[in-house]
Design a protein around this motif. Structure first.
Motif, PDB file in Angstrom:
ATOM      1  N   GLU A   1     -10.295   5.387 -20.655  1.00  0.00           N
ATOM      2  CA  GLU A   1     -11.130   4.802 -19.608  1.00  0.00           C
ATOM      3  C   GLU A   1     -10.349   3.764 -18.798  1.00  0.00           C
ATOM      4  O   GLU A   1     -10.728   2.607 -18.687  1.00  0.00           O
ATOM      5  N   GLU A   2      -9.246   4.202 -18.235  1.00  0.00           N
ATOM      6  CA  GLU A   2      -8.455   3.397 -17.313  1.00  0.00           C
ATOM      7  C   GLU A   2      -8.189   4.245 -16.075  1.00  0.00           C
ATOM      8  O   GLU A   2      -8.019   5.464 -16.178  1.00  0.00           O
ATOM      9  N   TYR A   3      -8.152   3.591 -14.895  1.00  0.00           N
ATOM     10  CA  TYR A   3      -8.167   4.354 -13.657  1.00  0.00           C
ATOM     11  C   TYR A   3      -7.000   4.011 -12.734  1.00  0.00           C
ATOM     12  O   TYR A   3      -6.515   2.881 -12.705  1.00  0.00           O
ATOM     13  N   ILE A   4      -6.594   5.021 -11.963  1.00  0.00           N
ATOM     14  CA  ILE A   4      -5.523   4.876 -10.983  1.00  0.00           C
ATOM     15  C   ILE A   4      -6.097   5.145  -9.593  1.00  0.00           C
ATOM     16  O   ILE A   4      -6.795   6.143  -9.395  1.00  0.00           O
ATOM     17  N   PRO A   5      -5.811   4.276  -8.602  1.00  0.00           N
ATOM     18  CA  PRO A   5      -6.318   4.507  -7.240  1.00  0.00           C
ATOM     19  C   PRO A   5      -5.379   5.417  -6.444  1.00  0.00           C
ATOM     20  O   PRO A   5      -4.157   5.259  -6.480  1.00  0.00           O
ATOM     21  N   TYR A   6      -5.960   6.371  -5.730  1.00  0.00           N
ATOM     22  CA  TYR A   6      -5.178   7.324  -4.947  1.00  0.00           C
ATOM     23  C   TYR A   6      -5.671   7.372  -3.502  1.00  0.00           C
ATOM     24  O   TYR A   6      -6.772   6.933  -3.185  1.00  0.00           O
ATOM     25  N   LYS A   7      -4.833   7.958  -2.665  1.00  0.00           N
ATOM     26  CA  LYS A   7      -5.277   8.336  -1.327  1.00  0.00           C
ATOM     27  C   LYS A   7      -4.661   9.691  -0.988  1.00  0.00           C
ATOM     28  O   LYS A   7      -3.583  10.052  -1.473  1.00  0.00           O
ATOM     29  N   SER A   8      -5.386  10.445  -0.163  1.00  0.00           N
ATOM     30  CA  SER A   8      -4.906  11.736   0.305  1.00  0.00           C
ATOM     31  C   SER A   8      -5.149  11.827   1.796  1.00  0.00           C
ATOM     32  O   SER A   8      -6.200  11.410   2.282  1.00  0.00           O
TER      33      SER A   8
ATOM     34  N   GLY B   1      -0.397   1.613  -3.070  1.00  0.00           N
ATOM     35  CA  GLY B   1       0.710   0.702  -3.289  1.00  0.00           C
ATOM     36  C   GLY B   1       0.379  -0.538  -4.096  1.00  0.00           C
ATOM     37  O   GLY B   1       1.265  -1.148  -4.690  1.00  0.00           O
ATOM     38  N   PHE B   2      -0.900  -0.951  -4.136  1.00  0.00           N
ATOM     39  CA  PHE B   2      -1.252  -2.164  -4.881  1.00  0.00           C
ATOM     40  C   PHE B   2      -1.417  -1.915  -6.378  1.00  0.00           C
ATOM     41  O   PHE B   2      -1.629  -2.841  -7.149  1.00  0.00           O
ATOM     42  N   TYR B   3      -1.329  -0.649  -6.791  1.00  0.00           N
ATOM     43  CA  TYR B   3      -1.539  -0.321  -8.213  1.00  0.00           C
ATOM     44  C   TYR B   3      -0.412  -0.876  -9.080  1.00  0.00           C
ATOM     45  O   TYR B   3       0.756  -0.859  -8.713  1.00  0.00           O
ATOM     46  N   ASP B   4      -0.785  -1.397 -10.241  1.00  0.00           N
ATOM     47  CA  ASP B   4       0.188  -1.776 -11.263  1.00  0.00           C
ATOM     48  C   ASP B   4      -0.321  -1.255 -12.602  1.00  0.00           C
ATOM     49  O   ASP B   4      -1.520  -1.157 -12.829  1.00  0.00           O
ATOM     50  N   LYS B   5       0.574  -0.898 -13.461  1.00  0.00           N
ATOM     51  CA  LYS B   5       0.209  -0.263 -14.729  1.00  0.00           C
ATOM     52  C   LYS B   5      -0.461  -1.221 -15.709  1.00  0.00           C
ATOM     53  O   LYS B   5      -0.991  -0.802 -16.734  1.00  0.00           O
ATOM     54  N   LYS B   6      -0.473  -2.512 -15.387  1.00  0.00           N
ATOM     55  CA  LYS B   6      -1.081  -3.496 -16.281  1.00  0.00           C
ATOM     56  C   LYS B   6      -2.603  -3.452 -16.221  1.00  0.00           C
ATOM     57  O   LYS B   6      -3.279  -3.828 -17.175  1.00  0.00           O
ATOM     58  N   ASN B   7      -3.140  -3.005 -15.068  1.00  0.00           N
ATOM     59  CA  ASN B   7      -4.584  -3.061 -14.853  1.00  0.00           C
ATOM     60  C   ASN B   7      -5.136  -1.699 -14.457  1.00  0.00           C
ATOM     61  O   ASN B   7      -4.391  -0.768 -14.140  1.00  0.00           O
ATOM     62  N   SER B   8      -6.459  -1.634 -14.463  1.00  0.00           N
ATOM     63  CA  SER B   8      -7.163  -0.416 -14.096  1.00  0.00           C
ATOM     64  C   SER B   8      -7.859  -0.640 -12.751  1.00  0.00           C
ATOM     65  O   SER B   8      -8.425  -1.701 -12.505  1.00  0.00           O
ATOM     66  N   TYR B   9      -7.794   0.368 -11.861  1.00  0.00           N
ATOM     67  CA  TYR B   9      -8.349   0.242 -10.519  1.00  0.00           C
ATOM     68  C   TYR B   9      -9.257   1.428 -10.231  1.00  0.00           C
ATOM     69  O   TYR B   9      -8.826   2.575 -10.320  1.00  0.00           O
ATOM     70  N   SER B  10     -10.509   1.150  -9.858  1.00  0.00           N
ATOM     71  CA  SER B  10     -11.436   2.260  -9.657  1.00  0.00           C
ATOM     72  C   SER B  10     -11.888   2.372  -8.200  1.00  0.00           C
ATOM     73  O   SER B  10     -11.079   2.653  -7.328  1.00  0.00           O
ATOM     74  N   TYR B  11     -13.162   2.156  -7.938  1.00  0.00           N
ATOM     75  CA  TYR B  11     -13.761   2.434  -6.634  1.00  0.00           C
ATOM     76  C   TYR B  11     -13.029   1.764  -5.480  1.00  0.00           C
ATOM     77  O   TYR B  11     -12.764   0.563  -5.506  1.00  0.00           O
TER      78      TYR B  11
END
Length: 302
Positions: free
Chosen positions: A73-80, A94-104
Motif C-alpha cells: 500500500e505505497e503509491y507512485i505518481p505518474y503522468k501520461s 519529478g517530485f517523487y522520492d522513494k522515501k514516501n508514498s504519493y497518491s491522488y
C-alpha cells in the motif's frame, strides 16, 4: 491563373481547418459523440492497480498513481501524455522520492499548479508514521520546486483521500480518522491564492447516517450542482459498490439515486471524477479499468 488561385484557396482552407482541428483535439475528443459508456486509455490499465486521475487544462496530460506493487500500500505518481492518438507510456512525476508514498494528483484549473496527497511528513506531524495529507507544487518546475504543504492541524493525523475541485477552486475530499473509526467529508475553499482551513461537508456526512449505506467517496460537479457518490450496502461485499447521483435543489441535496445499469455493473465502480468542463464522468471498474461517459447522457436537465 484562375485554377492556380483556386488551388491556393483550397490549400489555405485545408491548412486552416487542419490547424483548427489540432487546436481543439485532445485526449477526450474521441468521446465527444459517443452514446454510451466507453473504455478510456486502455493502454494505462493494470489489473488491480488502476486508480483515480485528473487532466491538464488541455486534456492532453493525465495525472494518476499506482501501487508500488500489488501487495504494497505505497503509491507512485505518474503522468501520461496523449500523442498521435494514444496515451504514451507513463512517466514518474519529478517530485517523487522513494522515501514516501504519493497518491491522488489534482490539477488546479488555469493555475498551473498541482495538488497531491502524500504521507510525506508535514512540519507539525510528530507521529511515527505520518498519514496522507495535501501538498501543492508548480507544474512548470515539478523536478526542482519543493512541494508546499497544506497540512492543516485538524487533518494532519487523518487519512485524506479522493479530492475533487470545482470551478471556484473549492476542494472536496474524504477523510478517515487516524484510528479508522469514522469517515468524514470536507470542503476546502480557496480565497485568492490561499486555501482556507477545511470545513465539514455535512450533506455527504448525513448520508452516512441514513439507510443501509456505506458512503465510500464522492465527487462534486464543477458547478457544484450535483454529486456523484460511491455507495455500497453496509452488509454487502466490496463488489456491491455503485455510483449514485444527488442534485442540489434550492439549498438542499436530494437523496442519492443509483445510476442505471448502463453505467453500473456487478463489479466495483469507484474513483469518480468529473472533468473540469463538466462534459465527462470518468471512474474505475474493479480497480482495473478506466471508464468514461458524457455527463449529458445521465445528468437530468433542470
Amino acid at each position: 491563373m484562375k485554377n492556380l488561385k483556386l488551388f491556393f484557396f483550397l490549400s489555405l482552407t485545408f491548412f486552416i481547418h487542419s490547424c483548427s482541428d489540432r487546436k481543439v483535439s485532445s485526449g477526450l475528443t474521441q468521446f465527444k459523440n459517443v452514446s454510451s459508456i466507453s473504455d478510456f486509455a486502455s493502454e494505462l490499465w493494470i489489473e488491480g492497480n488502476t486508480f483515480k486521475g485528473s487532466f491538464s487544462d488541455d486534456y492532453n496530460t493525465f495525472y494518476f498513481f499506482r501501487k508500488v506493487a500489488p501487495e504494497i500500500e505505497e503509491y507512485i505518481p505518474y503522468k501520461s501524455n496523449f500523442i498521435n492518438g494514444k496515451w504514451e507510456a507513463p512517466k514518474i512525476m519529478g517530485f517523487y522520492d522513494k522515501k514516501n508514498s504519493y497518491s491522488y494528483q489534482l490539477n488546479i484549473p488555469n493555475n498551473n499548479k498541482l495538488i497531491f496527497i502524500s504521507n510525506k511528513r508535514t512540519k507539525k506531524d510528530t507521529t511515527q508514521n505520518p498519514n496522507y495529507n495535501f501538498w501543492e507544487i508548480e507544474l512548470t518546475d515539478n523536478k526542482n520546486t519543493n512541494p508546499k504543504e497544506l497540512g492543516y492541524e485538524n487533518l494532519i493525523y487523518s487519512y485524506n483521500s479522493q479530492p475533487c475541485i470545482t470551478n471556484n477552486g473549492t476542494i472536496f475530499f474524504t477523510s478517515d480518522l487516524p484510528d479508522w473509526s469514522k469517515t468524514l467529508s470536507y470542503k476546502m475553499e480557496c480565497k485568492g491564492d490561499k486555501y482556507l482551513e477545511p470545513e465539514l461537508f455535512e450533506p455527504v456526512n448525513h448520508w452516512r447516517k441514513i439507510k443501509d449505506w456505506t458512503v465510500y467517496e464522492f465527487c462534486m460537479s464543477p458547478d457544484e450542482d450535483y454529486i456523484i457518490a460511491c455507495i455500497g450496502s453496509k452488509n454487502g461485499s466490496v463488489n456491491s459498490i455503485d455510483l449514485y447521483i444527488s442534485y442540489l435543489e434550492g439549498e438542499k441535496w436530494t437523496i442519492p439515486k443509483r445510476l442505471n445499469d448502463k453505467i453500473n455493473s456487478n463489479k466495483t465502480e469507484n474513483f469518480p471524477t468529473i472533468t473540469n468542463d463538466g462534459k465527462y464522468l470518468m471512474f474505475t471498474r474493479e480497480f482495473s479499468e478506466f471508464k468514461i461517459i458524457p455527463t449529458k447522457l445521465f445528468v437530468e436537465k433542470k
